[in-house]
Design an enzyme around this catalytic site. Sequence first.
Site, PDB file in Angstrom:
ATOM      1  N   SER A 105       0.818  -1.197   0.000  1.00  0.00           N
ATOM      2  CA  SER A 105       0.000   0.000   0.000  1.00  0.00           C
ATOM      3  C   SER A 105       0.861   1.259   0.000  1.00  0.00           C
ATOM      4  O   SER A 105       0.546   2.248  -0.679  1.00  0.00           O
ATOM      5  CB  SER A 105      -0.929  -0.012   1.223  1.00  0.00           C
ATOM      6  OG  SER A 105      -1.879   1.017   1.144  1.00  0.00           O
ATOM      7  N   PRO A 148     -14.925  11.528   5.218  1.00  0.00           N
ATOM      8  CA  PRO A 148     -15.631  10.828   6.300  1.00  0.00           C
ATOM      9  C   PRO A 148     -17.043  10.393   5.933  1.00  0.00           C
ATOM     10  O   PRO A 148     -17.495   9.321   6.350  1.00  0.00           O
ATOM     11  CB  PRO A 148     -15.627  11.848   7.435  1.00  0.00           C
ATOM     12  CG  PRO A 148     -14.436  12.703   7.189  1.00  0.00           C
ATOM     13  CD  PRO A 148     -14.319  12.791   5.698  1.00  0.00           C
ATOM     14  N   GLY A 151     -17.463   7.894   0.783  1.00  0.00           N
ATOM     15  CA  GLY A 151     -16.462   6.932   0.360  1.00  0.00           C
ATOM     16  C   GLY A 151     -16.693   6.495  -1.071  1.00  0.00           C
ATOM     17  O   GLY A 151     -15.993   6.908  -1.984  1.00  0.00           O
ATOM     18  N   ALA A 256      -4.196   2.119  -9.566  1.00  0.00           N
ATOM     19  CA  ALA A 256      -3.859   1.515  -8.274  1.00  0.00           C
ATOM     20  C   ALA A 256      -4.550   0.163  -8.101  1.00  0.00           C
ATOM     21  O   ALA A 256      -3.976  -0.778  -7.538  1.00  0.00           O
ATOM     22  CB  ALA A 256      -4.245   2.463  -7.145  1.00  0.00           C
ATOM     23  N   GLY A 353      -5.171 -24.691  12.084  1.00  0.00           N
ATOM     24  CA  GLY A 353      -5.897 -24.806  13.340  1.00  0.00           C
ATOM     25  C   GLY A 353      -5.648 -23.600  14.230  1.00  0.00           C
ATOM     26  O   GLY A 353      -5.596 -22.461  13.766  1.00  0.00           O
ATOM     27  N   GLU A 377     -10.386   1.453  -2.362  1.00  0.00           N
ATOM     28  CA  GLU A 377     -10.259   1.674  -3.803  1.00  0.00           C
ATOM     29  C   GLU A 377     -11.337   0.912  -4.577  1.00  0.00           C
ATOM     30  O   GLU A 377     -11.088   0.322  -5.628  1.00  0.00           O
ATOM     31  CB  GLU A 377      -8.847   1.317  -4.279  1.00  0.00           C
ATOM     32  CG  GLU A 377      -7.802   2.231  -3.648  1.00  0.00           C
ATOM     33  CD  GLU A 377      -6.392   1.930  -4.076  1.00  0.00           C
ATOM     34  OE1 GLU A 377      -6.215   1.378  -5.168  1.00  0.00           O
ATOM     35  OE2 GLU A 377      -5.467   2.272  -3.314  1.00  0.00           O
TER      36      GLU A 377
END
Length: 398
Positions: A105, A148, A151, A256, A353, A377
């Site tokens: 990233s 905020p 998105g 990206a 496990g 993204e």
Amino acid sequence: MSPSARTPLPPLDPADLLGIDDLLDPEDLAIRDTVRGWAADRVLPHIADWYEKGELPGIHELARELGSLGALGMSLEGYGCAGASAVQYGLACLELEAADSGIRSLVSVQGSLAMYAIHRFGSEEQKRRWLPGMAAGEIIGCFGLTEPDHGSDPASMRTYAKRDGTDWVLSGRKMWITNGSVAGVAVVWAQTEEGIRGFVVPTDAAGFSAPEIKHKWSLRASVTSELVMDEVRLPADAVLPEVVGLKGPLSCLSHARYGIVWGAMGAARSSFEAAVEYAKTREQFGRPIGGFQLTQAKLADMAVELHKGILLAHHLGRRLDAGRLRPEQVSFGKLNNVREAIEICRTSRTILGANGISLEYPVMRHATNLESVLTYEGTVEMHQLVLGKALTGLDAFR
């Protein structure tokens, strides 16, 4: 030619079941091996500790090292960038995310978002000012689009830039911004009277701040921040001159997302390899669990999805190198590969496990990281609707 006269096939490589390496040339392999070696030396010995502590120490040093490898802005031309192929960049993303999604990233945001925006839409002066230092890792960049309250709907962003004489005054907030608190430059997208514009913002500008976001349970070895712009005054030449509208940031995101198509398979490969090795050595009922049919079925299913995903990434990379990759095809790749990578991690965890939840193994770390990669993204739903529109011609976004 009779079958008996053919050259005998080499032994099957369990790590490359489909022979995908045969599609790579020596330079591709050299780049892949270089990045893999760097990650093994500089990231893997420390990543569990960084993840547990929720930090990425020495990020500026890591960025400079990545710059010296040519991994920053890797597929861009000129201005100190490596000018590598899309496939070579993809191979680098795979190896970086095999170490940790946070490292990939860092590279992706630097090169495919911040540098790509300046390289494609910036003025010559902006390119010369910022790109060489960013390519060298001397300047870290970030990319401010998500807000905020907005998105998946960036068209409704509230960040606004207004003209004041020859200057711009920028105000607003961005959220979940990788590299934000350590960046020297931010590419910020904002509403203006003429439409959405991109701005190249030095992070030492008055009114700019980037508080780091804490208490994350995913991408913990990554710097994630909020960007706050409180009437940041910028000169006229801070705006990216070559684009107006959402096509600017969305084209950066597409670039990206292409890296994510490869990167997700790196996380999947790391988890899968851990499961294979564990299955060969962990004994239950008097023999290794890898000798039981149910375990082999899990390994076979994971191998099929892993190598299909790598082959898909390679195909998209060749299309990008040929100038024929469409955004819908990138959505196809991100939707499939991240979704399958998460399933590979979850299945690997069942083979390990209780040990699967320990940071002594990479599986749970990759699984939690991929939960972020799944939605950033472009969420699953957004990519499904992109493909739905391509299939039906009907726009379900409205």
